[in-house]
Design a protein around this motif. Structure first.
Motif, PDB file in Angstrom:
ATOM      1  N   PHE A 293      52.463  45.949  50.397  1.00  0.00           N
ATOM      2  CA  PHE A 293      52.868  44.707  49.725  1.00  0.00           C
ATOM      3  C   PHE A 293      53.545  44.976  48.378  1.00  0.00           C
TER       4      PHE A 293
ATOM      5  N   ALA B  22      45.584  30.995  42.579  1.00  0.00           N
ATOM      6  CA  ALA B  22      44.833  31.853  41.656  1.00  0.00           C
ATOM      7  C   ALA B  22      43.348  31.527  41.704  1.00  0.00           C
TER       8      ALA B  22
ATOM      9  N   TRP C 140      45.030  39.405  41.180  1.00  0.00           N
ATOM     10  CA  TRP C 140      45.474  39.505  42.566  1.00  0.00           C
ATOM     11  C   TRP C 140      46.436  38.413  43.025  1.00  0.00           C
TER      12      TRP C 140
ATOM     13  N   THR D  81      34.302  37.514  45.734  1.00  0.00           N
ATOM     14  CA  THR D  81      33.472  36.907  46.773  1.00  0.00           C
ATOM     15  C   THR D  81      32.609  35.785  46.206  1.00  0.00           C
TER      16      THR D  81
ATOM     17  N   LEU E 215      40.227  42.043  53.805  1.00  0.00           N
ATOM     18  CA  LEU E 215      39.717  41.845  52.440  1.00  0.00           C
ATOM     19  C   LEU E 215      40.008  40.452  51.899  1.00  0.00           C
ATOM     20  N   TYR E 216      41.288  39.995  52.052  1.00  0.00           N
ATOM     21  CA  TYR E 216      41.599  38.714  51.405  1.00  0.00           C
ATOM     22  C   TYR E 216      41.121  37.531  52.245  1.00  0.00           C
ATOM     23  N   GLU E 217      41.087  36.381  51.608  1.00  0.00           N
ATOM     24  CA  GLU E 217      40.539  35.152  52.217  1.00  0.00           C
ATOM     25  C   GLU E 217      39.114  35.366  52.707  1.00  0.00           C
ATOM     26  N   GLY E 218      38.343  36.098  51.929  1.00  0.00           N
ATOM     27  CA  GLY E 218      36.949  36.355  52.267  1.00  0.00           C
ATOM     28  C   GLY E 218      36.810  37.735  52.871  1.00  0.00           C
ATOM     29  N   GLU E 219      36.090  38.607  52.151  1.00  0.00           N
ATOM     30  CA  GLU E 219      35.864  39.970  52.650  1.00  0.00           C
ATOM     31  C   GLU E 219      35.008  39.856  53.920  1.00  0.00           C
TER      32      GLU E 219
ATOM     33  N   ALA F  12      44.593  44.956  54.780  1.00  0.00           N
ATOM     34  CA  ALA F  12      44.327  44.000  53.689  1.00  0.00           C
ATOM     35  C   ALA F  12      43.746  42.700  54.224  1.00  0.00           C
TER      36      ALA F  12
ATOM     37  N   GLY G  65      49.091  36.428  44.622  1.00  0.00           N
ATOM     38  CA  GLY G  65      50.411  36.858  45.082  1.00  0.00           C
ATOM     39  C   GLY G  65      51.510  36.053  44.404  1.00  0.00           C
TER      40      GLY G  65
ATOM     41  N   LEU H 117      28.266  37.467  57.529  1.00  0.00           N
ATOM     42  CA  LEU H 117      26.944  36.987  57.089  1.00  0.00           C
ATOM     43  C   LEU H 117      26.899  35.458  57.114  1.00  0.00           C
TER      44      LEU H 117
ATOM     45  N   ILE I 268      31.052  39.456  54.210  1.00  0.00           N
ATOM     46  CA  ILE I 268      30.523  38.167  53.746  1.00  0.00           C
ATOM     47  C   ILE I 268      30.749  37.100  54.812  1.00  0.00           C
TER      48      ILE I 268
ATOM     49  N   HIS J  45      35.038  38.520  39.542  1.00  0.00           N
ATOM     50  CA  HIS J  45      34.463  37.925  40.753  1.00  0.00           C
ATOM     51  C   HIS J  45      35.521  37.577  41.782  1.00  0.00           C
TER      52      HIS J  45
ATOM     53  N   THR K 116      40.765  34.433  42.737  1.00  0.00           N
ATOM     54  CA  THR K 116      40.026  35.657  42.397  1.00  0.00           C
ATOM     55  C   THR K 116      40.197  36.034  40.926  1.00  0.00           C
TER      56      THR K 116
ATOM     57  N   ASN L 191      51.786  40.741  43.240  1.00  0.00           N
ATOM     58  CA  ASN L 191      50.421  40.302  42.927  1.00  0.00           C
ATOM     59  C   ASN L 191      50.219  40.450  41.421  1.00  0.00           C
TER      60      ASN L 191
HETATM   61  C1  LIG Z   1      46.493  42.265  49.365  1.00  0.00           C
HETATM   62  C2  LIG Z   1      45.602  41.270  48.675  1.00  0.00           C
HETATM   63  C3  LIG Z   1      46.121  40.033  48.324  1.00  0.00           C
HETATM   64  C4  LIG Z   1      45.324  39.105  47.651  1.00  0.00           C
HETATM   65  N1  LIG Z   1      45.870  37.905  47.280  1.00  0.00           N
HETATM   66  C5  LIG Z   1      45.124  37.025  46.565  1.00  0.00           C
HETATM   67  C6  LIG Z   1      45.698  35.787  46.097  1.00  0.00           C
HETATM   68  O1  LIG Z   1      46.860  35.474  46.352  1.00  0.00           O
HETATM   69  N2  LIG Z   1      44.921  34.948  45.360  1.00  0.00           N
HETATM   70  C7  LIG Z   1      43.617  35.240  45.063  1.00  0.00           C
HETATM   71  O2  LIG Z   1      42.964  34.437  44.395  1.00  0.00           O
HETATM   72  N3  LIG Z   1      43.042  36.407  45.494  1.00  0.00           N
HETATM   73  C8  LIG Z   1      43.762  37.303  46.231  1.00  0.00           C
HETATM   74  N4  LIG Z   1      43.197  38.494  46.660  1.00  0.00           N
HETATM   75  C9  LIG Z   1      41.816  38.802  46.290  1.00  0.00           C
HETATM   76  C10 LIG Z   1      40.839  38.760  47.457  1.00  0.00           C
HETATM   77  O3  LIG Z   1      40.672  37.432  47.909  1.00  0.00           O
HETATM   78  C11 LIG Z   1      39.516  39.402  47.003  1.00  0.00           C
HETATM   79  O4  LIG Z   1      39.791  40.772  46.775  1.00  0.00           O
HETATM   80  C12 LIG Z   1      38.427  39.232  48.037  1.00  0.00           C
HETATM   81  O5  LIG Z   1      37.991  37.898  48.066  1.00  0.00           O
HETATM   82  C13 LIG Z   1      37.216  40.136  47.762  1.00  0.00           C
HETATM   83  O6  LIG Z   1      36.729  39.940  46.470  1.00  0.00           O
HETATM   84  P1  LIG Z   1      36.507  41.186  45.483  1.00  0.00           P
HETATM   85  O7  LIG Z   1      37.752  42.000  45.474  1.00  0.00           O
HETATM   86  O8  LIG Z   1      36.015  40.661  44.190  1.00  0.00           O
HETATM   87  O9  LIG Z   1      35.385  42.070  46.175  1.00  0.00           O
HETATM   88  P2  LIG Z   1      33.816  41.989  45.887  1.00  0.00           P
HETATM   89  O10 LIG Z   1      33.350  40.594  46.039  1.00  0.00           O
HETATM   90  O11 LIG Z   1      33.511  42.649  44.595  1.00  0.00           O
HETATM   91  O12 LIG Z   1      33.256  42.869  47.090  1.00  0.00           O
HETATM   92  C14 LIG Z   1      33.011  44.289  46.971  1.00  0.00           C
HETATM   93  C15 LIG Z   1      32.041  44.713  48.077  1.00  0.00           C
HETATM   94  O13 LIG Z   1      30.772  44.070  47.881  1.00  0.00           O
HETATM   95  C16 LIG Z   1      30.342  43.472  49.100  1.00  0.00           C
HETATM   96  N5  LIG Z   1      29.612  42.228  48.793  1.00  0.00           N
HETATM   97  C17 LIG Z   1      29.938  41.289  47.864  1.00  0.00           C
HETATM   98  N6  LIG Z   1      29.043  40.277  47.885  1.00  0.00           N
HETATM   99  C18 LIG Z   1      28.135  40.582  48.848  1.00  0.00           C
HETATM  100  C19 LIG Z   1      26.968  39.922  49.373  1.00  0.00           C
HETATM  101  N7  LIG Z   1      26.575  38.741  48.898  1.00  0.00           N
HETATM  102  N8  LIG Z   1      26.287  40.527  50.376  1.00  0.00           N
HETATM  103  C20 LIG Z   1      26.703  41.711  50.886  1.00  0.00           C
HETATM  104  N9  LIG Z   1      27.793  42.382  50.438  1.00  0.00           N
HETATM  105  C21 LIG Z   1      28.498  41.833  49.436  1.00  0.00           C
HETATM  106  C22 LIG Z   1      31.630  43.158  49.869  1.00  0.00           C
HETATM  107  O14 LIG Z   1      31.373  43.115  51.260  1.00  0.00           O
HETATM  108  C23 LIG Z   1      32.522  44.334  49.486  1.00  0.00           C
HETATM  109  O15 LIG Z   1      32.268  45.405  50.376  1.00  0.00           O
HETATM  110  C24 LIG Z   1      43.973  39.428  47.343  1.00  0.00           C
HETATM  111  C25 LIG Z   1      43.452  40.675  47.720  1.00  0.00           C
HETATM  112  C26 LIG Z   1      44.247  41.590  48.381  1.00  0.00           C
HETATM  113  C27 LIG Z   1      43.669  42.932  48.762  1.00  0.00           C
END
Ligand SMILES: Cc1cc2nc3c(=O)[nH]c(=O)nc-3n(C[C@H](O)[C@H](O)[C@H](O)COP(=O)(O)OP(=O)(O)OC[C@H]3O[C@@H](n4cnc5c(N)ncnc54)[C@H](O)[C@@H]3O)c2cc1C
Length: 394
Positions: free
Chosen positions: A142, A47, A86, A55, A326-330, A323, A88, A336, A333, A53, A49, A147
């Motif tokens: 999934f 846990a 989120w 990223t 997106l997960y483990e770091g979008e 997916a 899992g 970058l 980012i 927040h 995310t 989740n």
């Molecule tokens: C299927 C799935 C399973 C998951 N499982 C888990 C889990 O088990 N445990 C857990 O903790 N999380 C989990 N997650 C969450 C996932 O790790 C986050 O969704 C992911 O880290 C992105 O964070 P966010 O959703 O807040 O997106 P945000 O951080 O809000 O990003 C939104 C957009 O803003 C952009 N952005 C953000 N910051 C910047 C920057 N500094 N510069 C430029 N662009 C930026 C990004 O590129 C993106 O396009 C899961 C997500 C998914 C989809």
């Protein structure tokens, strides 16, 4: 049944829970928790995310305040945006979670740290006092993984439940840390490397197999006899994806070896390889997952209407693999972060100082014309390596 058919038989996040404890926990914590988890006497989640927040991890709002009188941490998600969102296996299954929270000792904040928190009873699976949790609802794929969301209100855990291989709060409240605080995100680095094979390369291999086999049996008109795989356009669609699957398989082996080497050093409390490992795992995760996602879509479209049918399995593979971007770091980012590492190494190399082994090319670049003299030269890999080195430093 769905889990079994899709290959997700074991709880996926349970493995990440165990990995977090293995890499961030002390020997005592590993000895206590890993046997329980490996025998499924508890089910773990990860846990990190929050609703507010994902990223920006430093911005997480869950708090863990050290209570020196009881030797416990008190965990809270003080507002809606602090709710974990989120994780899992959290919605219905998990009994425990590695929860990331801002650590406070004597009112001073020490940043985000991992804590093992029990969320459901091991007797009747009901939620523990102070815990609210449930499923976050429908997703693109999934559906078989619950989740979930998690809210904590004054949940107390013993001091020993903070994962403390690298960072620790002593009984008198003294905070001790080895290496950079970023070491607490090391689980993400390890998971990024582990997921490449299972969540990106293997789905691409499956998609290639399905699309190429289909292209061997599918026939068109008498004007264009033979299988569609004989068509140049079909080959141009599918064969690069097949080649990429092989290349990523080898890349994955290389990354695993790099990780094993770096991890051995980290266990000896030598953190020198951490920036390089972080840059590699981030850059390759972004590049490979992005490529594999596009490649699976190409495979789907290469099967025409049958590719769009769920019976081909290609829509499932596509919505699964997307997916991983997106997960483990979008991915943006992560790219970058890799770029930042490369620019830093480039400036160091320009001053003649040593750089990590993987980027010595930044210092060794030769200026001048392309050494290829005839078309056969373009079959030589060293010509390409030199050209890429040249482009990288331009
Ligand atoms: C299927 C799935 C399973 C998951 N499982 C888990 C889990 O088990 N445990 C857990 O903790 N999380 C989990 N997650 C969450 C996932 O790790 C986050 O969704 C992911 O880290 C992105 O964070 P966010 O959703 O807040 O997106 P945000 O951080 O809000 O990003 C939104 C957009 O803003 C952009 N952005 C953000 N910051 C910047 C920057 N500094 N510069 C430029 N662009 C930026 C990004 O590129 C993106 O396009 C899961 C997500 C998914 C989809």
């Amino acid at each position: 049944l769905h889990r079994a058919l899709s290959g997700d038989v074991a709880f996926l996040l349970h493995r990440i829970f165990m990995r977090s404890i293995s890499v961030l926990g002390s020997n005592e914590q590993i000895a206590k928790w890993i046997p329980l988890a490996s025998q499924y006497k508890l089910i773990g989640s990860y846990a990190q995310t929050e609703l507010g927040h994902g990223t920006y991890i430093q911005g997480l709002e869950t708090t863990a305040v050290f209570d020196i009188t009881t030797q416990e941490f008190i965990l809270n998600t003080p507002k809606i945006s602090a709710m974990k969102w989120w994780p899992g296996d959290m919605g219905r299954s998990a009994t425990h979670a590695v929860v990331f929270a801002q650590l406070y000792v004597h009112s001073k904040c020490y940043g985000v740290h991992p804590f093992i928190v029990q969320i459901r009873s091991l007797q009747n699976h009901s939620l523990c006092p102070g815990v609210t949790a449930g499923d976050i609802g429908p997703k693109m794929n999934f559906e078989h993984i619950d989740n979930g969301y998690l809210m904590l209100q004054n949940v107390r855990i013993p001091r020993e439940n903070m994962l403390n291989k690298f960072c620790m709060v002593q009984p008198d409240g003294t905070y001790v840390r080895q290496g950079s605080q970023k070491i607490n995100y090391f689980t993400m680095t390890t998971v990024r490397i582990a997921l490449l094979s299972d969540r990106a390369v293997i789905p691409l291999m499956k998609a290639c197999t399905i699309a190429i086999r289909y292209s061997v049996v599918r026939r068109q008109s008498k004007l264009k006899p033979g299988k569609i795989l004989d068509y140049q356009t079909q080959q141009e669609k599918l064969l690069p994806q097949l080649a990429a699957a092989y290349a990523f398989h080898c890349l994955n082996n290389f990354l695993q070896e790099l990780f094993d080497k770096a991890y051995r050093e980290i266990q000896r409390k030598n953190f020198d390889m951490l920036p390089e490992l972080h840059a590699f795992s981030s850059g390759f995760k972004a590049m490979v997952t992005q490529y594999c996602t596009s490649a699976v879509e190409i495979c789907l479209r290469a099967c025409g209407g049958h590719g769009y049918s769920s019976l081909s399995a290609l829509p499932y593979l596509y919505t699964e693999i997307i997916a991983s971007c997106l997960y483990e770091g979008e991915n943006t980012i992560l790219l970058l972060q890799t770029a930042r590492f490369l620019i830093k190494c480039f400036s160091i190399a320009s001053t003649g100082q040593p750089v990590p082994p993987s980027v010595t090319y930044l210092a060794a670049v030769k200026h001048g014309n392309c050494p290829a003299k005839n078309k056969l030269d373009f079959l030589r890999p060293d010509i390409y390596t030199e050209a890429y080195q040249h482009v990288a430093t331009r």
